[in-house]
Design a protein around this motif. Structure first.
Motif, PDB file in Angstrom:
ATOM      1  N   GLU A   1     -16.655 -54.566  70.910  1.00 14.47           N
ATOM      2  CA  GLU A   1     -16.374 -55.285  69.673  1.00 14.47           C
ATOM      3  C   GLU A   1     -15.065 -54.791  69.050  1.00 14.47           C
ATOM      4  OE1 GLU A   1     -19.333 -53.651  70.119  1.00 14.47           O
ATOM      5  OE2 GLU A   1     -20.594 -55.364  70.607  1.00 14.47           O
ATOM      6  N   ASP A   2     -14.861 -53.468  69.039  1.00 11.68           N
ATOM      7  CA  ASP A   2     -13.619 -52.913  68.493  1.00 11.68           C
ATOM      8  C   ASP A   2     -12.414 -53.349  69.323  1.00 11.68           C
ATOM      9  OD1 ASP A   2     -15.035 -51.656  66.508  1.00 11.68           O
ATOM     10  OD2 ASP A   2     -15.100 -49.720  67.546  1.00 11.68           O
ATOM     11  N   ASP A   3     -12.596 -53.344  70.638  1.00 10.01           N
ATOM     12  CA  ASP A   3     -11.504 -53.742  71.530  1.00 10.01           C
ATOM     13  C   ASP A   3     -11.117 -55.197  71.289  1.00 10.01           C
ATOM     14  OD1 ASP A   3      -9.641 -53.288  73.577  1.00 10.01           O
ATOM     15  OD2 ASP A   3     -10.988 -54.226  75.060  1.00 10.01           O
TER      16      ASP A   3
ATOM     17  N   GLN B   1     -21.498 -43.999  67.071  1.00 13.03           N
ATOM     18  CA  GLN B   1     -20.904 -45.207  67.649  1.00 13.03           C
ATOM     19  C   GLN B   1     -19.725 -44.813  68.528  1.00 13.03           C
ATOM     20  OE1 GLN B   1     -19.560 -47.916  64.691  1.00 13.03           O
ATOM     21  NE2 GLN B   1     -19.559 -49.653  66.102  1.00 13.03           N
ATOM     22  N   ARG B   2     -19.637 -45.442  69.686  1.00  8.32           N
ATOM     23  CA  ARG B   2     -18.531 -45.146  70.600  1.00  8.32           C
ATOM     24  C   ARG B   2     -17.234 -45.726  70.048  1.00  8.32           C
ATOM     25  NH1 ARG B   2     -19.873 -47.454  76.225  1.00  8.32           N
ATOM     26  NH2 ARG B   2     -20.117 -49.267  74.925  1.00  8.32           N
ATOM     27  N   ARG B   3     -16.138 -45.016  70.324  1.00 10.72           N
ATOM     28  CA  ARG B   3     -14.832 -45.479  69.859  1.00 10.72           C
ATOM     29  C   ARG B   3     -14.369 -46.719  70.603  1.00 10.72           C
ATOM     30  NH1 ARG B   3     -10.997 -40.293  68.734  1.00 10.72           N
ATOM     31  NH2 ARG B   3     -11.790 -39.937  66.663  1.00 10.72           N
TER      32      ARG B   3
ATOM     33  N   SER C   1     -15.872 -49.330  71.837  1.00  7.91           N
ATOM     34  CA  SER C   1     -16.864 -50.385  71.995  1.00  7.91           C
ATOM     35  C   SER C   1     -16.166 -51.723  72.230  1.00  7.91           C
ATOM     36  CB  SER C   1     -17.765 -50.459  70.764  1.00  7.91           C
ATOM     37  OG  SER C   1     -17.033 -50.948  69.672  1.00  7.91           O
TER      38      SER C   1
END
Length: 102
Positions: A9-11, A3-5, A7
């Motif tokens: 959704e995380d942002d 998983q990309r850091r 992403s």
């Protein structure tokens, strides 16, 4: 698949968390200082003026060898000072508690 850091959704989650923290812990407002001065002023002036009026009434109804007005004005200043001191102490404790949560 990793998983990309960064992403989306995380942002979005990080931004939402920062907005929530900003709402819960607003910065100090310049108006808060004016409010504190007002509260301290009222907590001293109300007992002082109340003491003056009570002293006038007592001087008319129960005359003594001393002036009730002066005695109760001084008493009002002392009482108001204690009230202001207690209010400032409580506010500073609450501020320390709020800052200690971080």
């Amino acid at each position: 698949m990793s998983q990309r850091r960064g992403s989306p959704e995380d942002d979005i989650g990080r931004r939402a968390q920062r907005m929530k923290q900003a709402r819960e812990r607003p910065g100090l407002s310049p108006l808060r200082g004016l409010g504190a001065f007002g509260m301290i002023g009222w907590s001293i002036s109300v007992p002082t003026v109340g003491g003056a009026f009570l002293g006038l009434w007592l001087d008319r109804n129960l005359p003594q060898g001393f002036s009730w007005v002066i005695a109760l004005i001084l008493g009002g200043v002392v009482l108001g000072g204690f009230i202001a001191w207690a209010w400032i102490s409580r506010e500073s404790r609450e501020e320390e508690d709020d800052n200690g949560d971080h």
